[in-house]
Design an enzyme around this catalytic site. Structure first.
Site, short mmCIF file in Angstrom:
data_model
loop_
_atom_site.label_atom_id
_atom_site.label_comp_id
_atom_site.label_asym_id
_atom_site.label_seq_id
_atom_site.Cartn_x
_atom_site.Cartn_y
_atom_site.Cartn_z
N ASP A 42 0.03 -3.34 -6.77
CA ASP A 42 -0.74 -4.54 -6.51
C ASP A 42 -2.13 -4.44 -7.14
O ASP A 42 -2.83 -3.44 -6.95
CB ASP A 42 -0.89 -4.67 -4.97
CG ASP A 42 -0.97 -6.11 -4.51
OD1 ASP A 42 -0.48 -7.00 -5.24
OD2 ASP A 42 -1.52 -6.35 -3.43
N ASP B 294 3.00 -7.73 6.70
CA ASP B 294 1.80 -7.73 5.87
C ASP B 294 0.94 -6.46 6.09
O ASP B 294 1.03 -5.53 5.32
CB ASP B 294 0.99 -9.01 6.12
CG ASP B 294 0.06 -9.37 4.97
OD1 ASP B 294 0.11 -8.71 3.93
OD2 ASP B 294 -0.71 -10.35 5.12
N GLY C 266 -5.74 -9.83 -2.94
CA GLY C 266 -7.16 -10.13 -3.05
C GLY C 266 -7.46 -11.57 -2.67
O GLY C 266 -6.68 -12.21 -1.96
N HIS D 70 0.75 -13.21 -4.35
CA HIS D 70 0.22 -13.86 -3.13
C HIS D 70 -0.26 -15.25 -3.55
O HIS D 70 -1.10 -15.37 -4.44
CB HIS D 70 -0.99 -13.11 -2.60
CG HIS D 70 -0.69 -11.83 -1.88
ND1 HIS D 70 -0.11 -10.75 -2.49
CD2 HIS D 70 -0.93 -11.45 -0.59
CE1 HIS D 70 0.01 -9.75 -1.60
NE2 HIS D 70 -0.48 -10.16 -0.44
N GLU E 105 -2.14 -18.79 0.60
CA GLU E 105 -2.50 -18.20 1.89
C GLU E 105 -3.81 -18.83 2.36
O GLU E 105 -3.88 -19.40 3.45
CB GLU E 105 -2.64 -16.68 1.74
CG GLU E 105 -3.08 -15.95 3.01
CD GLU E 105 -3.28 -14.45 2.80
OE1 GLU E 105 -3.35 -14.01 1.63
OE2 GLU E 105 -3.40 -13.72 3.80
ZN ZN Z 1 -0.28 -9.36 1.57
#
Ligand code: ZN
Length: 339
Positions: free
Chosen positions: A142, A283, A176, A203, A206
């Site tokens: 990531d 998560d 991030g 991601h 969100e």
């Molecule tokens: Zn996450």
């Protein structure tokens, strides 16, 4: 009755697809790490203070502070092993785990050699978990989207290079702060990662609106993490459904970072009823006070998911995984025969 259902959920073979290694470190483990390293070891209260936050920004700060405490490769091995033990105890048989390689580099002045010794110890934990716990695990590298594109390039290049030796490195992702950087700047990097045989996660939606999810799809993301705001865009929901895009949902995480008012109001149920490929995930369980077992249980208690629907969520977790088809079929058959 809840014990019954909790036992059923534990027995169901499950895959967890959205889990950050650093987000599984409990305050107690942090104290243990500190005792190895610091002349004046951290108290439990000091460790716990890093886990207190009111919003998404505060959460990111806490996450960075906890990651900073991981110094030696052995620290990584310890936290990885603890994570794997907890996964196995929940009946998780396969996990695809994010490592914040972007943050590892940041705390080590972007030394390109910093990762190998850490990764060797992570692999040791993974192989042990496969042997002793029957848990299979893939890693996803990531990058931090609000650092620079060059920093993400460094992470993804490393993933491509190391994958040749370590097939457990299955893909890449971007975490991030989405409010600061979307997905478009990473288009070329995603293309290159795909050509290197890496799977593409991201991601999106969100802390941002549905346009961020369109953008993530536009650069080739295969799986979307969170996708909370997709509910605001009927056309996007149609697109996600038609293309069978897996969604890695994290309801308790969204409640705890303040982007969703409650588990009951999370769009999980609506996505599921629309026929989207939804998966449940935890998560950063140590930060959010939940785990995968509890997410399934909350789906049952707050959104009325029946046993058969929970079984479907477990099936989805394997369908959406990056496992080979043979392993997927074997787990799906096991789910069908779970009573
Ligand atoms: Zn996450």
């Amino acid at each position: 009755m809840n014990t019954d259902i909790a036992d059923f959920i534990r027995r169901l073979p499950k895959a967890e697809l959205h889990l950050h290694l650093e987000g599984t470190i409990t305050p107690a483990t942090l104290v243990e790490l500190s005792a190895r390293q610091d002349r004046q070891p951290m108290t439990l209260a000091e460790a716990e203070s890093l886990y207190r936050f009111d919003d998404f920004t505060g959460f990111i700060e806490g996450f960075k502070a906890v990651t900073r405490r991981l110094i030696d490769p052995e620290d990584y091995e310890l936290v990885a092993w603890r994570m794997m033990e907890r996964l196995a105890a929940q009946g998780v048989v396969h996990a695809e785990v994010y490592i914040s390689v972007g943050v590892i580099y940041m705390w080590r002045n972007f030394d390109p050699r910093a990762l190998e010794p850490i990764f060797a110890d992570l692999e040791r934990a993974r192989e042990r978990a496969e042997r002793e716990l029957g848990l299979s695990l893939y890693w996803i590298f990531d990058a931090v989207r609000h650092f620079t594109v060059e920093e993400a390039a460094r992470v993804f290049r490393k993933a491509a290079k190391m994958r040749a030796v370590h097939p457990s490195i299955v893909g890449i992702g971007l975490g991030g702060d989405e409010r600061r950087t979307g997905s478009e700047p990473f288009r070329a990097l995603y293309g290159r990662a795909m050509n290197a045989g890496l799977r593409l996660t991201n991601h999106a939606g969100e802390t941002t609106g549905p346009e961020a999810i369109w953008e993530a799809l536009g650069i080739g993301s295969e799986r979307i993490g969170h996708a909370l705001s997709a509910i605001q865009d009927a056309k996007l929901l149609e697109e996600l459904k038609t293309r069978g895009i897996p969604l890695e949902l994290n309801p308790t995480s969204n409640v705890r970072t303040g982007v969703c008012p409650s588990f009951a109001e999370h769009p999980l149920r609506r996505y599921f009823d629309l026929g989207l490929l939804v998966t449940l995930n935890s998560d950063d369980p140590a930060f959010f006070g939940s785990d995968l077992l509890n997410e399934y249980l909350l789906a049952h208690t707050t959104q009325g998911f029946t046993r058969e629907e929970l079984r479907q969520l477990a099936r989805n977790s394997f369908r959406a995984s990056f496992l080979p088809d043979s392993a997927k079929s074997a787990w799906l058959a096991r789910i069908d025969s779970t009573e």
